[in-house]
Design an enzyme around this catalytic site. Structure first.
Site, mmCIF file in Angstrom:
data_model
loop_
_atom_site.group_PDB
_atom_site.id
_atom_site.type_symbol
_atom_site.label_atom_id
_atom_site.label_comp_id
_atom_site.label_asym_id
_atom_site.label_seq_id
_atom_site.Cartn_x
_atom_site.Cartn_y
_atom_site.Cartn_z
ATOM 1 C CE LYS A 101 -5.211 -6.687 -5.077
ATOM 2 N NZ LYS A 101 -4.078 -5.787 -5.462
ATOM 3 C CB SER A 176 -4.529 -2.873 -2.909
ATOM 4 O OG SER A 176 -4.014 -3.428 -4.100
ATOM 5 C CB SER A 200 -0.899 -3.543 -4.585
ATOM 6 O OG SER A 200 -1.463 -2.274 -4.317
#
Ligand code: NAG
Ligand code: NAG
Ligand code: NAG
Ligand code: NAG
Ligand code: NAG
Ligand code: NAG
Ligand code: NAG
Ligand code: NAG
Length: 552
Positions: A101, A176, A200
């Protein structure tokens, strides 16, 4: 004998060899990749090239990738040289291509939080957990999109555009960590990393038919990760099988005590070094007591709620059939809307972010405070975030009055909640709590927020959760295989090993995960002389999310 340690047969491993190619990246696991390498069917360069080829050709389906690592092929060549000389030991992630990420610091590529203002922000060193992953042999293929700065769950950003759900082109991939979720579901890597401040690591697993672990706060040091909340942030893996989550978690946790993250001092003796993989098969569903959190369902009949309620009903029946006792938990305390009033992000975000941006080790071009970041126009604002971001710009952990009685009052509320949760476990003799990650299907692109999620309980209390796929909605024109649905399995602190065993037992009851139809495509492996570049598609940002208009 395998050179990469015990290669357990994976329930999810697909055939590793195909006629034209020694390695099939589709649904590849750590074990299947190691098997291909160890039997000489493939080389590390071919493994890496096969994932790069898929990203090259197929990324436009999801727009999941922000950047690729220019050194990925060179690292693969070094690992091939090591294989050829058969010299020394191999780490548990030897030649395993992963995506990070894009809020994990990397010295090789900028770390942007998918925010235009940080497009050229360049850490001078890897986050400790990234260094640990590389040391274990992982190959960083690149970085995945996220909801900008990890502040919501729609996975849209000013730098990366909108990431699209691989199962339904009209829906978001959760978030997210939605870029990671979409990329892992599409076999763009073997597994990937995420972060979790409220939902997330779990929402993208749920929305992409994947497994993930949100570890107990403190298990994995967080320094070098773009922060939001000291109280709620954690980091962890997302993968296509429980086995790969277990191996990835073991490696990530081996970063050990982190002097720059004092929560790691609370890890009980003996926890570091736990081999989550070797204990995986030891559990049993027989005799387990699982608390079903009734308050975390939306029972109002609707096309968005029904598929979740139906999948959970089937799951409960299957768990009962396998010998587990399901205990109904009806306390009104477990109300995700009400629990959100204890969210600490408004108080903690600015101080944490300022500390991240002000570090001398952060190079490249970047704002030096959160307020500076939001004083320009290089960010994206969505309606539901507006108040939260706006408030965080003028708030701190010193607030003693105002919203929810100030920071200390909110922290006291969390301490109370944590005790009440422990009471629920003790009074009902529970092994874990279970509930749907999201009360409705993952929302459509253009929605104001990723509504209906239940991540707040673990986020506030620092509890560990393993998320597993439990089903799909019925097929539609835009979702030919249905929309994925996931369940959280929440435990007491430091019970990751037990939660992974429960997840493994669940996985053993029958494969639920499906491959997105378009991702079944066999992509010819290109012979790269250099790692290709990807350009995120920013043209697909829905008009509802204005760029650069906070307070304006
Ligand atoms: C992706 O790009 C390829 C090649 O340009 C094209 O054929 C395909 O239709 C595109 N797919 C999507 C979903 O945009
Ligand atoms: C084997 O590995 C060691 C340690 O990495 C290194 O010092 C040595 O030169 C290597 N030997 C060969 C033959 O590659
Ligand atoms: C732990 O670290 C946080 C963030 O760096 C800091 O605010 C806090 O004061 C520290 N706690 C203690 C007891 O040192
Ligand atoms: C899904 O399809 C099944 C079988 O056709 C049907 O019984 C069920 O009502 C459908 N569920 C929803 C939520 O549409
Ligand atoms: C959950 O909490 C919200 C906000 O406090 C409240 O409006 C709602 O009625 C509660 N739900 C239930 C089922 O009690
Ligand atoms: C955001 O904060 C600024 C000043 O701090 C204030 O002027 C503005 O009204 C706020 N906007 C909203 C929507 O709260
Ligand atoms: C914290 O205090 C500031 C200054 O009084 C105020 O503007 C802000 O809204 C407060 N924040 C919260 C979350 O109450
Ligand atoms: C926490 O619990 C204590 C003891 O029951 C109570 O006095 C206090 O008001 C509670 N605080 C919050 C913020 O809920």
């Amino acid at each position: 004998m395998y050179r990469f340690g015990t290669v357990l047969s994976s329930l999810l491993s697909v055939a590793v060899a195909s006629a034209s190619n020694g390695f099939d990246p589709r649904e590849a696991t750590i074990a299947s990749t190691h098997h291909s390498l160890d039997t000489g069917l493939t080389t590390c360069r071919e493994v890496v090239s096969s994932f790069l080829s898929r990203i090259d050709l197929l990324n436009n389906h999801t727009n999941a990738i922000i950047s690729l690592n220019p050194n990925a092929l060179t690292t693969a060549d070094q690992q091939d040289a090591k294989l050829r000389s058969n010299n020394g030991s191999y780490g548990p992630l030897f030649c395993i291509p992963i995506l990070l990420k894009d809020n994990y610091d990397t010295a090789e590529i900028p770390t942007t939080g998918a925010n235009l203002a940080l497009a050229r922000s360049q850490p001078s060193k890897d986050a400790p957990v990234v260094a640990t992953l590389k040391k274990a042999g992982a190959i960083i293929l690149g970085k995945a999109n996220l909801h900008e700065l990890a502040l919501e769950g729609l996975s849209v950003s000013s730098l990366g555009g909108q990431t699209v759900n691989p199962y339904d082109s009209t829906r978001t991939p959760g978030g997210s960590s939605g870029g990671t979720g979409a990329a892992v579901a599409s076999s763009f890597c073997v597994w990937g990393t995420g972060t979790d401040t409220v939902n997330s690591l779990r929402s993208p697993a749920s929305a992409n038919s994947l497994f993930s672990c949100r570890p107990t706060r403190g298990l994995i040091g967080r320094s070098g990760i773009i922060p939001i909340s000291y109280t709620q942030d954690v980091i962890g893996p997302i993968a296509r099988s429980v086995e790969d989550v277990a191996t990835a978690l073991m490696v990530m946790a081996s970063v050990g005590f982190d002097a720059d993250d004092n929560t790691t001092a609370l890890v009980p003796a003996g926890t570091y070094g736990t081999n989550y993989m070797s204990g995986l098969t030891e559990g049993s569903l027989k005799g387990l007591r699982l608390g079903l959190v009734e308050g975390f369902f939306n029972r109002t009949p609707s096309a968005e709620n029904d598929p979740v309620n139906n999948a959970m009903a089937r799951t409960v029946a299957k768990l009962r059939g396998a010998g587990a006792t399901i205990v109904s938990i009806t306390s009104p305390l477990y109300n995700s809307t009400a629990l959100a009033s204890l969210d600490t992000q408004r108080f903690e975000y600015r101080e944490s972010m300022d500390a991240y941006l002000e570090r001398p080790s952060l190079g490249g071009q970047h704002p030096s405070t959160l307020n500076e970041l939001y004083s320009g126009h290089d960010y994206l604002v969505i309606p539901s975030q507006y108040e939260y971001v706006n408030t965080s710009l003028v708030s701190s952990t010193s607030n003693t009055t105002g919203r929810n009685g100030g920071y200390n009052s909110v922290k006291q509320g969390i301490a109370n909640l944590t005790l009440a949760l422990a009471e629920t476990f003790t009074a009902n003799k529970l092994d874990a709590l279970i509930y749907p990650e999201q009360q409705n299907l993952v929302v459509e692109i253009g929605s104001a927020s990723q509504s209906g999620r239940n991540g707040i309980l673990a986020a506030l209390t620092g509890s560990p959760v393993v998320t597993v796929p439990v089903g799909f909605s019925n097929a539609t024109a835009t979702a030919p295989q249905g929309v994925p649905i996931g369940m959280e399995i929440l435990g007491r602190p430091w019970t990751e090993e037990k939660l992974l065993q429960i997840a493994y037992q669940w996985q053993s009851l029958g494969r639920i995960r499906r491959t997105p139809s378009w991702a079944k495509e066999v992509v010819p492996v290109k012979s790269y002389t250099a790692v290709p570049t990807v350009t995120p598609n920013r043209g697909n940002i829905p008009a509802a999310y204005p760029v650069g208009t906070l307070g304006g």
